[in-house]
Enzyme design. Structure first.
Site, PDB file in Angstrom:
ATOM      1  N   MET A 268      40.655   2.008 -39.149  1.00 18.91           N
ATOM      2  CA  MET A 268      40.243   2.427 -40.495  1.00 18.91           C
ATOM      3  C   MET A 268      39.981   1.180 -41.339  1.00 18.91           C
ATOM      4  O   MET A 268      39.984   1.237 -42.573  1.00 18.91           O
ATOM      5  CB  MET A 268      41.316   3.306 -41.135  1.00 18.91           C
TER       6      MET A 268
ATOM      7  N   ALA B 255      40.481  -2.755 -42.965  1.00 19.69           N
ATOM      8  CA  ALA B 255      41.551  -3.608 -43.508  1.00 19.69           C
ATOM      9  C   ALA B 255      42.240  -4.290 -42.325  1.00 19.69           C
ATOM     10  O   ALA B 255      43.457  -4.186 -42.141  1.00 19.69           O
ATOM     11  CB  ALA B 255      42.522  -2.813 -44.375  1.00 19.69           C
TER      12      ALA B 255
ATOM     13  N   GLY C 203      46.994  -7.499 -35.791  1.00 17.78           N
ATOM     14  CA  GLY C 203      47.281  -6.378 -34.883  1.00 17.78           C
ATOM     15  C   GLY C 203      45.973  -5.813 -34.327  1.00 17.78           C
ATOM     16  O   GLY C 203      45.836  -5.573 -33.121  1.00 17.78           O
ATOM     17  N   HIS C 204      44.984  -5.611 -35.219  1.00 23.55           N
ATOM     18  CA  HIS C 204      43.683  -5.095 -34.757  1.00 23.55           C
ATOM     19  C   HIS C 204      43.013  -6.122 -33.840  1.00 23.55           C
ATOM     20  O   HIS C 204      42.394  -5.756 -32.832  1.00 23.55           O
ATOM     21  CB  HIS C 204      42.759  -4.824 -35.952  1.00 23.55           C
TER      22      HIS C 204
ATOM     23  N   GLY D 278      47.352   0.961 -31.073  1.00 26.06           N
ATOM     24  CA  GLY D 278      48.537   0.123 -31.250  1.00 26.06           C
ATOM     25  C   GLY D 278      49.808   0.957 -31.139  1.00 26.06           C
ATOM     26  O   GLY D 278      49.858   2.102 -31.613  1.00 26.06           O
TER      27      GLY D 278
ATOM     28  N   LYS E  33      52.316   0.616 -32.817  1.00 25.59           N
ATOM     29  CA  LYS E  33      52.948   0.838 -34.120  1.00 25.59           C
ATOM     30  C   LYS E  33      52.862   2.312 -34.530  1.00 25.59           C
ATOM     31  O   LYS E  33      53.788   2.853 -35.107  1.00 25.59           O
ATOM     32  CB  LYS E  33      52.342  -0.048 -35.203  1.00 25.59           C
ATOM     33  N   ASP E  34      51.721   2.938 -34.208  1.00 23.89           N
ATOM     34  CA  ASP E  34      51.581   4.368 -34.473  1.00 23.89           C
ATOM     35  C   ASP E  34      51.983   5.126 -33.205  1.00 23.89           C
ATOM     36  O   ASP E  34      51.155   5.738 -32.542  1.00 23.89           O
ATOM     37  CB  ASP E  34      50.147   4.679 -34.886  1.00 23.89           C
TER      38      ASP E  34
ATOM     39  N   SER F  98      50.465  -4.179 -40.890  1.00 26.72           N
ATOM     40  CA  SER F  98      49.880  -2.892 -41.259  1.00 26.72           C
ATOM     41  C   SER F  98      48.866  -3.124 -42.365  1.00 26.72           C
ATOM     42  O   SER F  98      49.071  -3.994 -43.228  1.00 26.72           O
ATOM     43  CB  SER F  98      50.977  -1.958 -41.774  1.00 26.72           C
ATOM     44  N   SER F  99      47.810  -2.328 -42.342  1.00 30.38           N
ATOM     45  CA  SER F  99      46.804  -2.437 -43.416  1.00 30.38           C
ATOM     46  C   SER F  99      47.433  -2.112 -44.763  1.00 30.38           C
ATOM     47  O   SER F  99      46.948  -2.532 -45.810  1.00 30.38           O
ATOM     48  CB  SER F  99      45.659  -1.459 -43.157  1.00 30.38           C
TER      49      SER F  99
HETATM   50  O1  PAF Z   1      45.232   4.307 -36.468  1.00 34.60           O
HETATM   51  C1  PAF Z   1      44.245   4.435 -37.220  1.00 34.60           C
HETATM   52  O2  PAF Z   1      43.765   3.490 -37.842  1.00 34.60           O
HETATM   53  C2  PAF Z   1      43.604   5.805 -37.359  1.00 34.60           C
HETATM   54  O3  PAF Z   1      44.553   6.808 -37.354  1.00 34.60           O
HETATM   55  C3  PAF Z   1      42.511   6.068 -36.298  1.00 34.60           C
HETATM   56  C4  PAF Z   1      43.081   6.109 -34.906  1.00 34.60           C
HETATM   57  C5  PAF Z   1      41.446   4.991 -36.400  1.00 34.60           C
HETATM   58  C6  PAF Z   1      41.851   7.422 -36.578  1.00 34.60           C
HETATM   59  O4  PAF Z   1      41.293   7.463 -37.844  1.00 34.60           O
END
Ligand code: PAF
Length: 282
Positions: free
Chosen positions: A30, A32, A36-37, A150, A152-153, A188-189
């Site tokens: 999403m 930001a 991590g990304h 990730g 984290k989620d 985290s964003s």
């Molecule tokens: O983890 C996220 O950033 C969001 O939940 C995702 C997987 C991109 C879906 O919008």
């Protein structure tokens, strides 16, 4: 790196690459973006020849309109980071592109199992229907060989795996470890919203999880949770939503230390910002 805004352009750009047999990895985000990304992009580059990163602040997964509105959107900065990381495509669609009838809801209801309704699912009703809805749309558009998420989620990963299984989708789900700041805070964003004081108080979350990890063998489960909760509750401005030691397959709290996939998960509001974190115990 090519920046793409429409599904038609995305599909026509990827088609020749697929036809020539190249593997495609999708990194859904999403925006930001943080380290991590970037770790997801780096891992994607090991698993596939072509990396597509999507940036889309998905309205259907937000339960609080204010949260959606204030979600950070530093697009130019994100594009620069992805370019420097050697990402091949960034897909940044509009809301209308992904949900043509928006704000009229599209029908989407998938059985994600009981774990949908606990932890985050309890605090953010319908959240995982929204997450799986957009992830399904992205999978359908990109048709990736592998998709990166990730740890984290943690619950999100479980829900996405359940969706892949329920719909029989042909995509590998790769999970990358949590990337932390030097002092332990999970990246985290949302950290961008923390004031300096919040930023210090937020450390109670990772400290409590590390405490559980370090003392898991020594203390019984109720003692571990009691002590770890006290560490969080004594911190000013931190409002604990949950702290649990759970079975990583069902997210039900464990009652004995016999399960092989055990995870400690936490969520709390720190100032005005809600944060989540977890540690896999074994
Ligand atoms: O983890 C996220 O950033 C969001 O939940 C995702 C997987 C991109 C879906 O919008």
């Amino acid at each position: 790196m090519k920046v793409i805004a429409t599904l038609a352009e995305l599909q026509s750009s990827l088609k020749p690459l697929k036809t020539s047999g190249l593997k495609i990895a999708l990194v859904p985000t999403m925006g930001a973006l943080h380290q991590g990304h970037l770790s997801l992009i780096a891992e994607a580059q090991k698993l596939a020849e072509v990396v597509v990163c999507s940036i889309f602040v998905n309205p259907t997964q937000f339960t609080d309109p204010k949260d959606l509105e204030k979600y950070p959107r530093p697009l130019e900065h994100d594009i620069k980071m992805l370019n420097e990381a050697g990402c091949n495509f960034v897909f940044m669609p509009s809301v209308k592109e992904m949900y043509p009838g928006y704000p009229k809801p599209e029908s989407w209801k998938i059985d994600l199992g009981e774990a949908e309704f606990v932890l985050e699912g309890e605090f953010r009703k319908g959240h995982y229907q929204g997450v799986t809805q957009i992830v399904y749309k992205l999978f359908d558009a990109v048709k990736p060989d592998v998709a990166m998420f990730g740890q984290k989620d943690f619950q999100q990963v479980l829900m996405i795996k359940n969706m892949v299984e329920a719909l029989g989708l042909d995509v590998q789900i790769a999970v990358c470890p949590i990337i932390r700041e030097a002092d332990g805070l999970a990246m985290s964003s949302r950290n961008i919203h923390l004031s300096q004081a919040d930023r210090e108080h937020a450390l109670a979350l990772s400290k409590a999880l590390f405490y559980i990890e370090a003392n898991y063998k020594r203390l019984d489960l109720s003692q571990l949770l009691e002590n770890a909760k006290a560490m969080i509750n004594q911190m000013p401005g931190v409002e604990l939503d949950y702290l649990t030691i759970a079975n990583g397959d069902t997210l039900r709290p464990i009652t004995e230390k016999t399960h092989q996939n055990t995870v400690a998960l936490v969520a709390a509001k720190v100032g005005q910002t809600r944060l989540i974190d977890n540690v896999i115990i074994k």
